[in-house]
Design a protein around this motif. Sequence first.
Motif, PDB file in Angstrom:
ATOM      1  N   LEU A  23      -4.665 -18.553  -0.483  1.00 53.32           N
ATOM      2  CA  LEU A  23      -3.548 -18.315  -1.363  1.00 53.32           C
ATOM      3  C   LEU A  23      -3.607 -16.910  -2.059  1.00 53.32           C
ATOM      4  O   LEU A  23      -4.496 -16.329  -2.320  1.00 53.32           O
ATOM      5  CB  LEU A  23      -3.967 -19.361  -2.690  1.00 53.32           C
ATOM      6  CG  LEU A  23      -3.634 -20.948  -2.148  1.00 53.32           C
ATOM      7  CD1 LEU A  23      -4.365 -21.647  -3.420  1.00 53.32           C
ATOM      8  CD2 LEU A  23      -2.300 -21.124  -1.987  1.00 53.32           C
ATOM      9  N   HIS A  24      -2.463 -16.096  -1.705  1.00 53.79           N
ATOM     10  CA  HIS A  24      -2.542 -14.881  -2.033  1.00 53.79           C
ATOM     11  C   HIS A  24      -2.250 -14.522  -3.437  1.00 53.79           C
ATOM     12  O   HIS A  24      -1.536 -15.203  -4.352  1.00 53.79           O
ATOM     13  CB  HIS A  24      -1.176 -14.107  -1.239  1.00 53.79           C
ATOM     14  CG  HIS A  24      -1.236 -14.330   0.061  1.00 53.79           C
ATOM     15  ND1 HIS A  24      -0.754 -13.095   0.883  1.00 53.79           N
ATOM     16  CD2 HIS A  24      -1.544 -15.173   1.158  1.00 53.79           C
ATOM     17  CE1 HIS A  24      -0.910 -13.729   2.238  1.00 53.79           C
ATOM     18  NE2 HIS A  24      -1.274 -14.756   2.315  1.00 53.79           N
ATOM     19  N   ALA A  25      -2.785 -13.437  -3.965  1.00 53.90           N
ATOM     20  CA  ALA A  25      -2.637 -12.849  -5.236  1.00 53.90           C
ATOM     21  C   ALA A  25      -2.343 -11.353  -5.244  1.00 53.90           C
ATOM     22  O   ALA A  25      -1.272 -10.898  -5.630  1.00 53.90           O
ATOM     23  CB  ALA A  25      -3.964 -13.117  -6.023  1.00 53.90           C
ATOM     24  N   GLY A  26      -2.969 -10.486  -4.988  1.00 54.79           N
ATOM     25  CA  GLY A  26      -2.816  -9.076  -4.746  1.00 54.79           C
ATOM     26  C   GLY A  26      -2.634  -8.635  -3.429  1.00 54.79           C
ATOM     27  O   GLY A  26      -3.277  -7.932  -2.700  1.00 54.79           O
ATOM     28  N   THR A  27      -1.382  -9.035  -2.748  1.00 56.04           N
ATOM     29  CA  THR A  27      -1.078  -8.501  -1.408  1.00 56.04           C
ATOM     30  C   THR A  27       0.436  -8.024  -1.442  1.00 56.04           C
ATOM     31  O   THR A  27       1.226  -8.276  -2.454  1.00 56.04           O
ATOM     32  CB  THR A  27      -0.989  -9.897  -0.478  1.00 56.04           C
ATOM     33  OG1 THR A  27      -0.195 -10.763  -0.910  1.00 56.04           O
ATOM     34  CG2 THR A  27      -2.279 -10.439  -0.589  1.00 56.04           C
ATOM     35  N   ALA A  28       0.572  -7.325  -0.468  1.00 57.40           N
ATOM     36  CA  ALA A  28       1.967  -6.835  -0.318  1.00 57.40           C
ATOM     37  C   ALA A  28       2.170  -6.679   1.440  1.00 57.40           C
ATOM     38  O   ALA A  28       1.206  -6.851   2.386  1.00 57.40           O
ATOM     39  CB  ALA A  28       2.288  -5.654  -0.900  1.00 57.40           C
ATOM     40  N   ARG A  29       3.434  -6.434   1.836  1.00 51.41           N
ATOM     41  CA  ARG A  29       3.666  -5.889   3.057  1.00 51.41           C
ATOM     42  C   ARG A  29       3.793  -4.461   3.140  1.00 51.41           C
ATOM     43  O   ARG A  29       4.503  -3.709   2.279  1.00 51.41           O
ATOM     44  CB  ARG A  29       4.967  -6.403   3.756  1.00 51.41           C
ATOM     45  CG  ARG A  29       4.827  -8.238   4.051  1.00 51.41           C
ATOM     46  CD  ARG A  29       3.808  -8.436   5.126  1.00 51.41           C
ATOM     47  NE  ARG A  29       3.971  -9.804   5.079  1.00 51.41           N
ATOM     48  CZ  ARG A  29       3.121 -10.631   6.148  1.00 51.41           C
ATOM     49  NH1 ARG A  29       2.301  -9.542   7.008  1.00 51.41           N
ATOM     50  NH2 ARG A  29       2.861 -11.785   6.122  1.00 51.41           N
ATOM     51  N   ASP A  30       3.353  -3.724   4.218  1.00 49.24           N
ATOM     52  CA  ASP A  30       3.675  -2.177   4.193  1.00 49.24           C
ATOM     53  C   ASP A  30       4.681  -1.757   4.905  1.00 49.24           C
ATOM     54  O   ASP A  30       5.349  -2.676   5.558  1.00 49.24           O
ATOM     55  CB  ASP A  30       2.131  -1.426   4.718  1.00 49.24           C
ATOM     56  CG  ASP A  30       1.957  -1.663   6.196  1.00 49.24           C
ATOM     57  OD1 ASP A  30       2.809  -2.571   6.890  1.00 49.24           O
ATOM     58  OD2 ASP A  30       0.603  -1.451   6.637  1.00 49.24           O
ATOM     59  N   ALA A  31       5.130  -0.695   5.238  1.00 49.55           N
ATOM     60  CA  ALA A  31       6.282  -0.304   5.836  1.00 49.55           C
ATOM     61  C   ALA A  31       6.331  -0.843   7.596  1.00 49.55           C
ATOM     62  O   ALA A  31       7.527  -1.031   7.953  1.00 49.55           O
ATOM     63  CB  ALA A  31       6.619   1.172   6.256  1.00 49.55           C
ATOM     64  N   ALA A  32       5.196  -0.783   7.950  1.00 55.53           N
ATOM     65  CA  ALA A  32       4.956  -1.670   9.403  1.00 55.53           C
ATOM     66  C   ALA A  32       5.242  -2.974   9.239  1.00 55.53           C
ATOM     67  O   ALA A  32       5.030  -3.640  10.467  1.00 55.53           O
ATOM     68  CB  ALA A  32       3.771  -1.059  10.008  1.00 55.53           C
ATOM     69  N   GLY A  33       4.996  -3.567   8.125  1.00 58.19           N
ATOM     70  CA  GLY A  33       5.290  -5.226   7.910  1.00 58.19           C
ATOM     71  C   GLY A  33       3.885  -5.848   8.095  1.00 58.19           C
ATOM     72  O   GLY A  33       3.744  -6.946   8.125  1.00 58.19           O
ATOM     73  N   ARG A  34       2.682  -5.077   7.958  1.00 59.82           N
ATOM     74  CA  ARG A  34       1.376  -5.269   7.951  1.00 59.82           C
ATOM     75  C   ARG A  34       1.058  -6.029   6.408  1.00 59.82           C
ATOM     76  O   ARG A  34       1.542  -5.486   5.414  1.00 59.82           O
ATOM     77  CB  ARG A  34       0.365  -4.372   8.383  1.00 59.82           C
ATOM     78  CG  ARG A  34       0.713  -3.952   9.791  1.00 59.82           C
ATOM     79  CD  ARG A  34      -0.340  -2.619  10.042  1.00 59.82           C
ATOM     80  NE  ARG A  34       0.052  -1.654   9.222  1.00 59.82           N
ATOM     81  CZ  ARG A  34      -0.745  -0.619   9.047  1.00 59.82           C
ATOM     82  NH1 ARG A  34      -1.620  -0.208  10.223  1.00 59.82           N
ATOM     83  NH2 ARG A  34      -0.638   0.529   8.598  1.00 59.82           N
ATOM     84  N   LEU A  35       0.224  -7.062   6.324  1.00 57.11           N
ATOM     85  CA  LEU A  35      -0.161  -7.421   5.282  1.00 57.11           C
ATOM     86  C   LEU A  35      -1.307  -6.644   4.461  1.00 57.11           C
ATOM     87  O   LEU A  35      -2.332  -6.485   5.368  1.00 57.11           O
ATOM     88  CB  LEU A  35      -0.970  -8.915   5.262  1.00 57.11           C
ATOM     89  CG  LEU A  35      -1.285  -9.685   4.102  1.00 57.11           C
ATOM     90  CD1 LEU A  35      -0.167  -9.928   3.297  1.00 57.11           C
ATOM     91  CD2 LEU A  35      -2.164 -10.945   4.341  1.00 57.11           C
ATOM     92  N   VAL A  36      -1.176  -6.098   3.526  1.00 59.00           N
ATOM     93  CA  VAL A  36      -2.470  -5.368   2.782  1.00 59.00           C
ATOM     94  C   VAL A  36      -2.513  -5.588   1.514  1.00 59.00           C
ATOM     95  O   VAL A  36      -1.934  -6.409   0.760  1.00 59.00           O
ATOM     96  CB  VAL A  36      -1.618  -3.777   2.872  1.00 59.00           C
ATOM     97  CG1 VAL A  36      -1.185  -3.165   4.310  1.00 59.00           C
ATOM     98  CG2 VAL A  36      -0.318  -3.614   1.810  1.00 59.00           C
ATOM     99  N   THR A  37      -3.654  -4.855   0.891  1.00 55.34           N
ATOM    100  CA  THR A  37      -4.085  -5.197  -0.453  1.00 55.34           C
ATOM    101  C   THR A  37      -3.146  -4.513  -1.387  1.00 55.34           C
ATOM    102  O   THR A  37      -2.531  -3.628  -1.136  1.00 55.34           O
ATOM    103  CB  THR A  37      -5.406  -4.684  -0.491  1.00 55.34           C
ATOM    104  OG1 THR A  37      -5.343  -3.495  -0.418  1.00 55.34           O
ATOM    105  CG2 THR A  37      -6.548  -5.510   0.478  1.00 55.34           C
ATOM    106  N   ALA A  38      -2.951  -5.158  -2.415  1.00 55.87           N
ATOM    107  CA  ALA A  38      -2.075  -4.626  -3.584  1.00 55.87           C
ATOM    108  C   ALA A  38      -2.693  -5.085  -4.917  1.00 55.87           C
ATOM    109  O   ALA A  38      -1.784  -5.251  -5.957  1.00 55.87           O
ATOM    110  CB  ALA A  38      -0.553  -5.270  -3.368  1.00 55.87           C
ATOM    111  N   GLY A  39      -3.776  -4.941  -5.151  1.00 52.38           N
ATOM    112  CA  GLY A  39      -4.315  -5.304  -6.507  1.00 52.38           C
ATOM    113  C   GLY A  39      -5.612  -5.729  -6.367  1.00 52.38           C
ATOM    114  O   GLY A  39      -6.430  -5.349  -5.579  1.00 52.38           O
ATOM    115  N   GLY A  40      -6.378  -6.070  -7.458  1.00 49.10           N
ATOM    116  CA  GLY A  40      -7.888  -6.349  -7.627  1.00 49.10           C
ATOM    117  C   GLY A  40      -8.318  -7.568  -6.986  1.00 49.10           C
ATOM    118  O   GLY A  40      -9.025  -7.565  -5.917  1.00 49.10           O
ATOM    119  N   ARG A  41      -7.708  -8.546  -7.377  1.00 47.74           N
ATOM    120  CA  ARG A  41      -8.019  -9.831  -6.749  1.00 47.74           C
ATOM    121  C   ARG A  41      -6.833 -10.125  -5.573  1.00 47.74           C
ATOM    122  O   ARG A  41      -5.725 -10.365  -5.826  1.00 47.74           O
ATOM    123  CB  ARG A  41      -8.025 -11.201  -7.658  1.00 47.74           C
ATOM    124  CG  ARG A  41      -9.145 -11.044  -8.555  1.00 47.74           C
ATOM    125  CD  ARG A  41      -9.497 -12.486  -9.360  1.00 47.74           C
ATOM    126  NE  ARG A  41      -8.227 -12.346 -10.355  1.00 47.74           N
ATOM    127  CZ  ARG A  41      -8.012 -13.575 -11.021  1.00 47.74           C
ATOM    128  NH1 ARG A  41      -8.863 -14.644 -10.958  1.00 47.74           N
ATOM    129  NH2 ARG A  41      -7.006 -13.661 -12.036  1.00 47.74           N
TER     130      ARG A  41
END
Length: 434
Positions: free
Chosen positions: A372-390
Amino acid sequence: MTLARVPLSRLADVKTLVIGTGGREHALVESLARDPGVTEVHAAPGNPGMAAHATLHQVDPLSGEAVADLAERLGVDLVVVGPEAPLVAGVADAVAARGIAVFGPSAEAAQLEGSKAFAKDVMNAAGVPTARAFVCTTAEEAAAALDELGAPYVVKDDGLAAGKGVVVTDDRDEALAHAVACERVVIEEFLDGPEVSLFALCGWSEADGATVYPLQPAQDFKRIHDGEQGPNTGGMGAYTPLPWAPAGLVEEVLRDVLQPTVDELARRGTPFVGLLYAGLALTSRGVRVIEFNARFGDPETQPLLMLLDSPLSPLLMGAATGTLASVPPPAWKSGAAVAVVMASAGYPASSSSGDVIVGTETLDRESDVAVLHAGTARDAAGRLVTAGGRVLAVTAVGTDVADARAKAYEGVATISFPGAQWRRDIAAPAAGLP
């Protein structure tokens, strides 16, 4: 916020919109997507994990008018407001004003979480057992309160602080410094004993009064390091049920805490509609309320919803439309569920963004494990990346706590990102481990 009773036929074929970006909202989205009575699931702003189950939309979650506009444009039947800040900002009021059912309290009722001083006032009026406390606005008042109550010192920012506004310490200087840094604080006596989270779905109507359906108890782990060491976080893991909880706990809390609280709010003309979260201490003197929250807790929601055997939408819609008393109470699957939070480097003092996350896709085939995602995002290449603390909550179900815990940690072991940190002791005592 005006509530109108609606026929039970409205509880089927529901189009839903979940507001928020975190793990709690991802859990709500997944549960609604499994619900046979739900025809569409939308989320705003959402996160990459939700995209597999919901259509995502951009919106300012703190703008009631923007959320209401989106709900109207999508033609949804039910809006579910996940985080506390939009509720305190009045988002539920704005949606209800458009005639759309909304699960979440009014801004006035959400002050149960938005102001700890308000919550204390309600509890005192309702006779709810809680810690002795002082509301302080000056350094002199804070110092006097600290000396009156003694160590360990418990100092709480009166307003919202994302679960990190509380200092519990034996160091008087540290306690006073936290008090002075806040505009207004509640300083209260320390409560001994284990802590329990008990959620309740709350509805209200003129005909039925306040209807309260408690969920099963859960326990979360607030500090960043094993053994409850280090600073407070929003929560590093949780599990349910609690095999060690005393018999009759839910009935006692319903009688002495939940029902009196919602009855008192209704008496004041601000009925509570939504999810009432009671943070409890099982002290040597009995159950005491540590705090109230006005929404689903994170991360307790993740394991709770994985064990919920009832469809979620009739419960949420029933609360939102004044018909909860006509909906069967929630039922639960056997077994247990455990969530382990993976946080980014630097959390909770800071967080790291843009770190590539690998391994989540390997768990997609596991029916008893959810990422279950909380602090995630997609970068310009479409990769799943961190985007927060939890960042993620790896949540698993099993035959008992030990089984669910083992599966959750096996899931954690398959995922990696730079600087990832997680606790190794989530649910350990309940699983029979040291």
